[in-house]
Each structure stands twice: as structure tokens, then as C-alpha cells.
Motif scaffolding. Sequence first.
Motif, PDB file in Angstrom:
ATOM      1  N   PHE A  34       3.604  18.282  -5.686  1.00 52.53           N
ATOM      2  CA  PHE A  34       3.263  17.285  -4.680  1.00 52.53           C
ATOM      3  C   PHE A  34       1.783  16.926  -4.839  1.00 52.53           C
ATOM      4  CE2 PHE A  34       6.503  18.636  -1.177  1.00 52.53           C
ATOM      5  CZ  PHE A  34       7.521  18.639  -2.117  1.00 52.53           C
ATOM      6  N   ARG A  35       1.426  15.710  -4.463  1.00 57.75           N
ATOM      7  CA  ARG A  35       0.026  15.296  -4.469  1.00 57.75           C
ATOM      8  C   ARG A  35      -0.468  15.332  -3.032  1.00 57.75           C
ATOM      9  NH1 ARG A  35      -2.350  10.059  -4.634  1.00 57.75           N
ATOM     10  NH2 ARG A  35      -0.317   9.141  -5.086  1.00 57.75           N
ATOM     11  N   ALA A  36      -1.225  16.368  -2.697  1.00 58.92           N
ATOM     12  CA  ALA A  36      -1.703  16.563  -1.321  1.00 58.92           C
ATOM     13  C   ALA A  36      -3.109  15.999  -1.184  1.00 58.92           C
ATOM     14  CB  ALA A  36      -1.689  18.043  -0.962  1.00 58.92           C
ATOM     15  N   THR A  37      -3.409  15.446  -0.004  1.00 59.64           N
ATOM     16  CA  THR A  37      -4.704  14.816   0.196  1.00 59.64           C
ATOM     17  C   THR A  37      -5.043  14.804   1.680  1.00 59.64           C
ATOM     18  OG1 THR A  37      -5.995  12.817  -0.278  1.00 59.64           O
ATOM     19  CG2 THR A  37      -3.729  12.500   0.460  1.00 59.64           C
ATOM     20  N   LEU A  38      -6.308  14.540   1.971  1.00 62.73           N
ATOM     21  CA  LEU A  38      -6.744  14.236   3.327  1.00 62.73           C
ATOM     22  C   LEU A  38      -7.055  12.746   3.388  1.00 62.73           C
ATOM     23  CD1 LEU A  38      -9.175  17.146   4.345  1.00 62.73           C
ATOM     24  CD2 LEU A  38      -6.942  16.646   5.335  1.00 62.73           C
ATOM     25  N   LEU A  39      -6.447  12.045   4.331  1.00 60.31           N
ATOM     26  CA  LEU A  39      -6.738  10.636   4.521  1.00 60.31           C
ATOM     27  C   LEU A  39      -8.119  10.502   5.180  1.00 60.31           C
ATOM     28  CD1 LEU A  39      -3.211   9.430   5.671  1.00 60.31           C
ATOM     29  CD2 LEU A  39      -4.183   9.479   3.365  1.00 60.31           C
ATOM     30  N   PRO A  40      -8.722   9.303   5.202  1.00 66.11           N
ATOM     31  CA  PRO A  40     -10.079   9.154   5.728  1.00 66.11           C
ATOM     32  C   PRO A  40     -10.281   9.712   7.133  1.00 66.11           C
ATOM     33  CG  PRO A  40      -9.453   7.188   4.536  1.00 66.11           C
ATOM     34  CD  PRO A  40      -8.238   8.060   4.567  1.00 66.11           C
ATOM     35  N   SER A  41      -9.258   9.658   7.975  1.00 61.08           N
ATOM     36  CA  SER A  41      -9.373  10.197   9.334  1.00 61.08           C
ATOM     37  C   SER A  41      -9.344  11.714   9.359  1.00 61.08           C
ATOM     38  CB  SER A  41      -8.227   9.673  10.193  1.00 61.08           C
ATOM     39  OG  SER A  41      -6.981  10.136   9.678  1.00 61.08           O
ATOM     40  N   GLY A  42      -9.042  12.337   8.208  1.00 63.10           N
ATOM     41  CA  GLY A  42      -8.868  13.780   8.159  1.00 63.10           C
ATOM     42  C   GLY A  42      -7.426  14.209   8.300  1.00 63.10           C
ATOM     43  N   THR A  43      -6.497  13.252   8.381  1.00 59.54           N
ATOM     44  CA  THR A  43      -5.080  13.575   8.494  1.00 59.54           C
ATOM     45  C   THR A  43      -4.560  14.095   7.162  1.00 59.54           C
ATOM     46  OG1 THR A  43      -4.858  11.683   9.994  1.00 59.54           O
ATOM     47  CG2 THR A  43      -2.826  12.716   9.205  1.00 59.54           C
ATOM     48  N   THR A  81       7.509   9.031  -2.005  1.00 63.74           N
ATOM     49  CA  THR A  81       7.328   8.864  -0.567  1.00 63.74           C
ATOM     50  C   THR A  81       6.019   9.502  -0.158  1.00 63.74           C
ATOM     51  OG1 THR A  81       9.714   8.916  -0.214  1.00 63.74           O
ATOM     52  CG2 THR A  81       8.323   9.404   1.692  1.00 63.74           C
ATOM     53  N   CYS A  82       5.282   8.813   0.696  1.00 60.68           N
ATOM     54  CA  CYS A  82       4.089   9.408   1.300  1.00 60.68           C
ATOM     55  C   CYS A  82       4.484  10.000   2.645  1.00 60.68           C
ATOM     56  CB  CYS A  82       3.000   8.362   1.496  1.00 60.68           C
ATOM     57  SG  CYS A  82       1.522   9.033   2.321  1.00 60.68           S
ATOM     58  N   PHE A  83       4.207  11.262   2.816  1.00 62.79           N
ATOM     59  CA  PHE A  83       4.452  11.960   4.071  1.00 62.79           C
ATOM     60  C   PHE A  83       3.122  12.202   4.771  1.00 62.79           C
ATOM     61  CE2 PHE A  83       8.088  13.042   1.491  1.00 62.79           C
ATOM     62  CZ  PHE A  83       9.154  13.082   2.382  1.00 62.79           C
ATOM     63  N   VAL A  84       3.044  11.793   6.024  1.00 65.61           N
ATOM     64  CA  VAL A  84       1.902  12.148   6.864  1.00 65.61           C
ATOM     65  C   VAL A  84       2.247  13.473   7.523  1.00 65.61           C
ATOM     66  CG1 VAL A  84       0.515  11.506   8.851  1.00 65.61           C
ATOM     67  CG2 VAL A  84       1.261   9.745   7.231  1.00 65.61           C
ATOM     68  N   GLY A  85       1.489  14.512   7.191  1.00 63.13           N
ATOM     69  CA  GLY A  85       1.770  15.857   7.668  1.00 63.13           C
ATOM     70  C   GLY A  85       1.671  16.836   6.516  1.00 63.13           C
ATOM     71  N   PRO A  95      -5.481  13.972  14.291  1.00 59.32           N
ATOM     72  CA  PRO A  95      -6.906  14.232  14.542  1.00 59.32           C
ATOM     73  C   PRO A  95      -7.275  13.970  15.999  1.00 59.32           C
ATOM     74  CG  PRO A  95      -6.631  13.004  12.508  1.00 59.32           C
ATOM     75  CD  PRO A  95      -5.285  13.021  13.178  1.00 59.32           C
ATOM     76  N   ARG A  96      -7.963  14.918  16.603  1.00 58.25           N
ATOM     77  CA  ARG A  96      -8.380  14.759  18.001  1.00 58.25           C
ATOM     78  C   ARG A  96      -9.425  13.647  18.117  1.00 58.25           C
ATOM     79  NH1 ARG A  96      -6.798  18.740  21.568  1.00 58.25           N
ATOM     80  NH2 ARG A  96      -5.800  20.571  20.602  1.00 58.25           N
ATOM     81  N   GLY A  97      -9.318  12.878  19.186  1.00 61.91           N
ATOM     82  CA  GLY A  97     -10.271  11.809  19.442  1.00 61.91           C
ATOM     83  C   GLY A  97      -9.970  10.509  18.737  1.00 61.91           C
ATOM     84  N   ALA A  98      -8.952  10.482  17.866  1.00 55.43           N
ATOM     85  CA  ALA A  98      -8.639   9.259  17.122  1.00 55.43           C
ATOM     86  C   ALA A  98      -7.745   8.341  17.958  1.00 55.43           C
ATOM     87  CB  ALA A  98      -7.951   9.603  15.804  1.00 55.43           C
ATOM     88  N   ASP A  99      -7.946   7.043  17.819  1.00 53.09           N
ATOM     89  CA  ASP A  99      -7.084   6.061  18.476  1.00 53.09           C
ATOM     90  C   ASP A  99      -5.754   5.991  17.728  1.00 53.09           C
ATOM     91  OD1 ASP A  99      -6.670   3.536  20.227  1.00 53.09           O
ATOM     92  OD2 ASP A  99      -6.327   2.837  18.163  1.00 53.09           O
ATOM     93  N   GLY A 101      -3.397   3.673  17.491  1.00 53.59           N
ATOM     94  CA  GLY A 101      -3.170   2.461  16.715  1.00 53.59           C
ATOM     95  C   GLY A 101      -3.973   2.441  15.428  1.00 53.59           C
ATOM     96  N   ALA A 102      -5.224   2.880  15.505  1.00 51.75           N
ATOM     97  CA  ALA A 102      -6.066   2.918  14.313  1.00 51.75           C
ATOM     98  C   ALA A 102      -5.529   3.934  13.307  1.00 51.75           C
ATOM     99  CB  ALA A 102      -7.503   3.249  14.702  1.00 51.75           C
ATOM    100  N   LEU A 103      -5.050   5.067  13.802  1.00 51.74           N
ATOM    101  CA  LEU A 103      -4.485   6.075  12.913  1.00 51.74           C
ATOM    102  C   LEU A 103      -3.309   5.510  12.127  1.00 51.74           C
ATOM    103  CD1 LEU A 103      -4.213   9.558  14.699  1.00 51.74           C
ATOM    104  CD2 LEU A 103      -5.470   8.996  12.609  1.00 51.74           C
ATOM    105  N   VAL A 104      -2.364   4.897  12.837  1.00 47.63           N
ATOM    106  CA  VAL A 104      -1.159   4.408  12.180  1.00 47.63           C
ATOM    107  C   VAL A 104      -1.500   3.299  11.197  1.00 47.63           C
ATOM    108  CG1 VAL A 104       1.091   3.311  12.546  1.00 47.63           C
ATOM    109  CG2 VAL A 104       0.311   5.115  14.095  1.00 47.63           C
ATOM    110  N   ARG A 105      -2.444   2.432  11.550  1.00 48.26           N
ATOM    111  CA  ARG A 105      -2.857   1.388  10.598  1.00 48.26           C
ATOM    112  C   ARG A 105      -3.491   2.010   9.360  1.00 48.26           C
ATOM    113  NH1 ARG A 105      -4.100  -1.108  15.503  1.00 48.26           N
ATOM    114  NH2 ARG A 105      -6.293  -0.478  15.424  1.00 48.26           N
ATOM    115  N   GLU A 106      -4.263   3.086   9.545  1.00 47.08           N
ATOM    116  CA  GLU A 106      -4.834   3.775   8.382  1.00 47.08           C
ATOM    117  C   GLU A 106      -3.736   4.344   7.508  1.00 47.08           C
ATOM    118  OE1 GLU A 106      -7.991   7.265   8.169  1.00 47.08           O
ATOM    119  OE2 GLU A 106      -5.929   8.004   8.290  1.00 47.08           O
ATOM    120  N   TRP A 107      -2.756   4.993   8.125  1.00 46.53           N
ATOM    121  CA  TRP A 107      -1.664   5.586   7.346  1.00 46.53           C
ATOM    122  C   TRP A 107      -0.919   4.527   6.536  1.00 46.53           C
ATOM    123  CZ3 TRP A 107       0.529   8.630  12.142  1.00 46.53           C
ATOM    124  CH2 TRP A 107      -0.401   9.631  12.506  1.00 46.53           C
ATOM    125  N   ARG A 108      -0.780   3.350   7.110  1.00 43.70           N
ATOM    126  CA  ARG A 108      -0.066   2.272   6.405  1.00 43.70           C
ATOM    127  C   ARG A 108      -0.843   1.750   5.204  1.00 43.70           C
ATOM    128  NH1 ARG A 108       1.559  -2.873   9.310  1.00 43.70           N
ATOM    129  NH2 ARG A 108       1.910  -3.317   7.117  1.00 43.70           N
TER     130      ARG A 108
END
Length: 376
Positions: A34-43, A81-85, A95-99, A101-108
Motif C-alpha cells: 500500500f502507498r501510505a501518506t499524510l494529506l496536507p491536513s495531517g489526515t 482506490t484512495c482510502f482516507v484512514g 484532525p481536531r479543529g479542522a472544518d 467541508g474543507a477536509l472533504v474538499r482536500e480529500w477529493r
Amino acid sequence: MSGADGTYHALLEPPVLVRHFLAHPPVDDFDVAFRATLLPSGTPAFVARFDLLTTADDELRRRVSRLPLFRWWSRLLRPRTCFVGTTVSEYALLPRGADAGALVREWRTAPAARQPFLIVKDLPQESPLLDQASNAAARDVARACEREGFVLLEGQALAWVPIDFESTDDYLARLSSGRRKDIRRKLRARAELEIAEIPTGDACFAEAAVREEFYARYLEVYAQSEIHFDRLTREFFDAVLQDASSGGIVVTYRHRGELIGWNLCFVVGDALVDKYVGFRYPAAREHNLYFVSWMHNLDIALRHDLCCYVAGWTDPEIKSYLGARFTFTRHAVRPRSRLLRALLQRIAGRFESDRGRLEGSAQTTETDDDAGAAGP
């Protein structure tokens, strides 16, 4: 209870487990990592091939497999497939404190998400294991996912036991007479076992041969599992077993000196979180290790004065038989193709839900008590 780390909502595990996942991601059955990563929000997120029929009901799987030339085009059902988690956390980590809507748009839009499918896995549904903030964050993310074109599917059932009893005998007394009799009969196998509790980071895990034996037992359990998705690597277990900072307890079960089973749990906050097992078959079945380890873990939780035992996702029917409660999840799925999104909306109910399986098994549990139950 609340999460284990101030960085994320919904983290039940020690944070170091997520770090080991990122450093040593799993592989699939073709030995592709698997290719594991942290997205910009830290997810945390990972990319892997995924069989789209993994959680489909039996009838849908049969109908698809009978379509013309299935063997030639079936590989198309295993898209990247990209899995968030992660595959080492019970829930999606938000991530705590994240909006939301902004999180989901980042994931997309993140590079890792530019795959044919995007799945946010294991969003909690009003989990009694989480604080109010974590459950609220999960609700907000689910709503944001729907606005962004995700389809919400029923997920798995997470088993847990509140530690609201004084002893394991008190716990068994709450079960029906048939189940008490059956479980106590199975627990007689404890007399033939040597049981030890070893903290992660113990000197014994510095020996490669010891870690190799533990990994071999894990692979036996993996091989007999109904669903094969992620195979954790030897390097992952090497790191986890040697990590003294995690609060891990490795319970070993030996018969005449032979390691026939082990179970890795973590004390996190006020919970005992059960994560990994390894069994040698058929000895583990012959000595009823599933039942023995369940009761031993309840005893650990009692001795540590914890509030609950979190018993994991698999085998919901047998865990229900053993007295577990369940809390459920959802997966948010977004195919990149608009046509596939429309199709998924139509067949969303054809994907298996642990909730339905448990409701069906609950209707027969009492009548089946006298026949006993077989563990994995």
C-alpha cells in the motif's frame, strides 16, 4: 471515553500505531505494498487496489460472477482506490479543529485521491466509545461527504464490553444458562495452558527468531480469514513488538511449551483495545483459545480498573454470543465516474451490513444456546 491523542478525533489506539502503519504499510495478496501518506491536513490515507465486491451480499456476488466473460474483465473490479484512514485504527481519524467541508474538499483534490475510487472508511455513528466532540466531527464529515457526491454505505460492527461487573463470574452470570454452561466448559482448557503477559518492548522481542514465531502465528490467522484485504508486514510487527512506549500487552498461550496463540492489546486511557492475534491451528481450536483469550482480556480490564474492552471488528456473531455490544460505522464512497456514482446510489443496499447479520443471529441465539458455539 475520549480519543487517545489530541491530534485526532476518534483515535482509540496509541498514536504510535499510526506512525508504524505509515512507516511500514501493509501489502495485498499480490505482495504489492500500500502507498501510505499524510494529506496536507495531517489526515492519514493510503492507496491500494480494492475488490469492489468485498462487502457485497452473496446474491450480488453470484450475479456478477455469472456475467459473460467475467474472468476476463473481473480485474476491472479491483481499481486503485484512495482510502482516507488507516487499517490499524478502528475509526477514520479526523484532525481536531479542522472544518469538515474543507477536509472533504482536500480529500477529493489531494494527489493521492486522484484514483478511480475514494473511500472514507469507518466513520463512527454516535459511538459510545468516543467523546461528544468526536461524534459531532464524524456527523459533520458525513454530511459534508454527501454534499460532495459521496454515497454513504453501512459499515462494520465494532464489538465492545462495558466493564460494569465485579468479576468474570459476574459477567458470565448475565448470559443465558445455555451460554454459561457452554463457555465454562470451553474454559476448562485453561488448566492445560501456560498464560503469560509480556509488555511490548520486552527484551525477548529483541530476538529475531521470537518475532518470526509471532509473525508466523499471525499469518495463520490471516490465511483462514474470509476477507483478505491488508496483510500487515513482518517489519510492522517488528516495530510494534519492540516499542515499549505504546502501552502494549502481549498475552501468550502455550501448551507444553509450544506457542499456540498470542493476543496484543493496548491500555489506552480507560480502555483495553484488542488489536491483533496469532494462532497455531488446530491447537488453538482444540484449546478454545478464542473463548479463553476473551475472558482473560476481561480480567486484564478488571485488574487495570478500566471502563471498557474494545474487541474489534471481526466475527460479530461469536462476539455477540460471548456477550459483546456493538457500535456501527459508515463508509463514504465516491467513484470518480458520475455513471458509477449513480449506479452505486441504486445498489447501496446490496452491500453487506453487520447490523443485519447481528439482527438475524440475535433471533436464533437463545434457541441455539444448548448446542454451543464454535470459535474461529
